[in-house]
Write an enzyme that holds these catalytic residues in place. Structure first.
Site, PDB file in Angstrom:
ATOM      1  N   PRO A  90      34.599  32.963  31.246  1.00  0.00           N
ATOM      2  CA  PRO A  90      35.727  32.619  30.458  1.00  0.00           C
ATOM      3  C   PRO A  90      36.861  32.026  31.159  1.00  0.00           C
ATOM      4  O   PRO A  90      37.703  31.380  30.689  1.00  0.00           O
ATOM      5  CB  PRO A  90      36.165  33.918  29.770  1.00  0.00           C
ATOM      6  CG  PRO A  90      35.733  34.871  30.546  1.00  0.00           C
ATOM      7  CD  PRO A  90      34.236  34.362  31.093  1.00  0.00           C
ATOM      8  N   GLU A 117      32.242  43.682  33.527  1.00  0.00           N
ATOM      9  CA  GLU A 117      33.490  43.250  33.636  1.00  0.00           C
ATOM     10  C   GLU A 117      33.676  41.919  34.345  1.00  0.00           C
ATOM     11  O   GLU A 117      34.781  41.110  34.244  1.00  0.00           O
ATOM     12  CB  GLU A 117      34.164  44.266  34.626  1.00  0.00           C
ATOM     13  CG  GLU A 117      35.711  43.904  34.744  1.00  0.00           C
ATOM     14  CD  GLU A 117      36.611  44.001  33.502  1.00  0.00           C
ATOM     15  OE1 GLU A 117      37.458  43.221  33.419  1.00  0.00           O
ATOM     16  OE2 GLU A 117      36.055  44.603  32.303  1.00  0.00           O
ATOM     17  N   ARG A 155      19.793  17.398  24.179  1.00  0.00           N
ATOM     18  CA  ARG A 155      19.678  16.335  23.337  1.00  0.00           C
ATOM     19  C   ARG A 155      20.108  15.049  23.785  1.00  0.00           C
ATOM     20  O   ARG A 155      19.594  13.777  23.155  1.00  0.00           O
ATOM     21  CB  ARG A 155      20.507  16.591  22.134  1.00  0.00           C
ATOM     22  CG  ARG A 155      21.906  17.009  22.215  1.00  0.00           C
ATOM     23  CD  ARG A 155      22.681  17.631  21.251  1.00  0.00           C
ATOM     24  NE  ARG A 155      22.451  16.601  19.989  1.00  0.00           N
ATOM     25  CZ  ARG A 155      23.210  15.757  19.529  1.00  0.00           C
ATOM     26  NH1 ARG A 155      23.818  15.198  20.356  1.00  0.00           N
ATOM     27  NH2 ARG A 155      22.829  15.090  18.451  1.00  0.00           N
ATOM     28  N   ASP A 170      27.849  10.176  17.989  1.00  0.00           N
ATOM     29  CA  ASP A 170      28.349  11.589  17.915  1.00  0.00           C
ATOM     30  C   ASP A 170      29.700  11.692  17.982  1.00  0.00           C
ATOM     31  O   ASP A 170      30.381  11.082  18.791  1.00  0.00           O
ATOM     32  CB  ASP A 170      27.533  12.596  18.732  1.00  0.00           C
ATOM     33  CG  ASP A 170      26.194  12.984  18.261  1.00  0.00           C
ATOM     34  OD1 ASP A 170      25.947  12.751  17.076  1.00  0.00           O
ATOM     35  OD2 ASP A 170      25.438  13.427  19.244  1.00  0.00           O
TER      36      ASP A 170
END
Length: 248
Positions: A90, A117, A155, A170
Site C-alpha cells: 500500500p 504487518e 492482456r 481501452d
C-alpha cells in the site's frame, strides 16, 4: 513472458490463472506462470516466515531470509536476465495503465505478495525494483492486487487479445475514458442507438467516438484532462460541454 508469484497462499491463484484471457495467453505460449509458496524456503523446521518487529509494535513482519532465497532460486538459472521484482504494498506507487504497458515489455516479472504487518526493510532495499499499490485501501494480503496487475499486463502481450485495437482503445490507454458502445438491436424498448453509428460513415463514427471519449472523461474523470494535451478540435468540444453544463 515469464511470471513468478511468491505467496504463502498459492491455491488462491488456481482459478484465476486457469480462466479466461490468462489461460488463453498461457495456452498460446505468450506467458508462463509459476506460483511459489515461499514458506518452502523458510530455514526453520516449522516453516515460519514471519517474526516480531524489532523495537516492538503490533503485528508480525515477514522475514528477509525466505523471500531472499525464493527470489534467488527463481533467477539462478539465468543470472544475465534481470527480472522486475514487484512488491505488492500500500506504500507503493499507484498502479496505472501506463505502468501496465511498461511491465508488459519485460521478459520476467516476479511478484511478492505479503501478509501481516509488513516486510523486513531489507527486502525493499536489496531485492525489489518496483513497489506498487492498486489503490488507497488495505487488503489482507498482496495476492488479489497481484492478480489485478497480472491480468492487466498479460492482456497487453502480442496476439493475446487477437487484435491490437482491442486494448489500444481501452479506457486510460489513450489518456481518456473509452467511448460508449452499442450492439443489436438498434431499438431496444424505444431506446435507440445514435444514428451516426448506423450511418456507415466511418469518418463520422470515429469523430463521434472521439468526442464522446472526451465528454465522458470530462464528466467522470476531469482530473485526467489536467495532463492531457488537447487538440484544437478537442478544445472546442470541451468549451461546448461546459456551455451545455451551464444551462442546467
Amino acid at each position: 513472458m515469464k511470471i513468478d508469484i511468491l505467496s504463502i497462499f498459492p491455491e488462491m491463484f488456481t482459478g484465476v490463472l486457469e480462466s479466461s484471457i490468462l489461460k488463453k495467453a498461457s495456452d498460446k505460449g505468450a506467458v508462463e506462470y509459476n506460483v511459489t509458496d515461499f514458506r518452502d524456503f523458510a530455514s526453520n523446521k516449522h516453516k515460519t516466515v514471519d517474526d516480531y518487529p524489532y523495537g516492538g509494535g503490533a503485528g508480525m513482519v515477514l522475514k528477509a531470509q525466505p523471500i531472499f532465497d525464493a527470489v534467488e532460486s527463481l533467477t539462478a538459472s539465468n543470472k544475465s536476465l534481470k527480472p522486475r521484482v514487484v512488491l505488492m504494498c500500500p506504500q507503493g506507487e499507484r498502479y496505472t495503465q501506463k505502468k501496465a504497458e511498461e511491465l508488459a515489455k519485460e521478459e520476467h516479472l516476479i511478484f511478492i505478495c505479503g501478509h501481516y504487518e509488513g516486510y523486513d526493510e531489507r527486502i525493499r532495499e536489496h531485492i525489489v525494483t518496483d513497489e506498487i499499490s492498486i489503490g488507497d485501501y488495505v487488503l489482507t494480503g498482496g495476492e488479489l492486487a497481484s492478480m489485478v496487475i497480472v491480468d492487466s499486463v498479460v492482456r497487453l502481450l502480442p496476439d493475446v487479445l487477437g487484435k491490437v485495437e482491442s486494448h489500444e482503445q481501452d479506457s486510460f490507454s489513450t489518456g481518456l475514458l473509452e467511448h460508449p458502445h452499442y450492439t443489436r438491436p438498434s431499438d431496444f424498448r424505444g431506446i435507440k442507438v445514435p444514428d451516426v453509428l448506423l450511418s456507415g460513415n466511418h469518418a463520422n463514427i470515429e469523430k463521434w467516438r472521439s468526442k464522446e471519449m472526451l465528454r465522458r472523461t470530462w464528466e467522470r474523470r476531469p482530473d485526467l484532462l489536467e495532463s492531457f494535451s488537447l487538440t484544437k478540435e478537442q478544445e472546442e468540444w470541451l468549451k461546448e460541454f461546459k456551455k451545455q453544463d451551464e444551462r442546467y
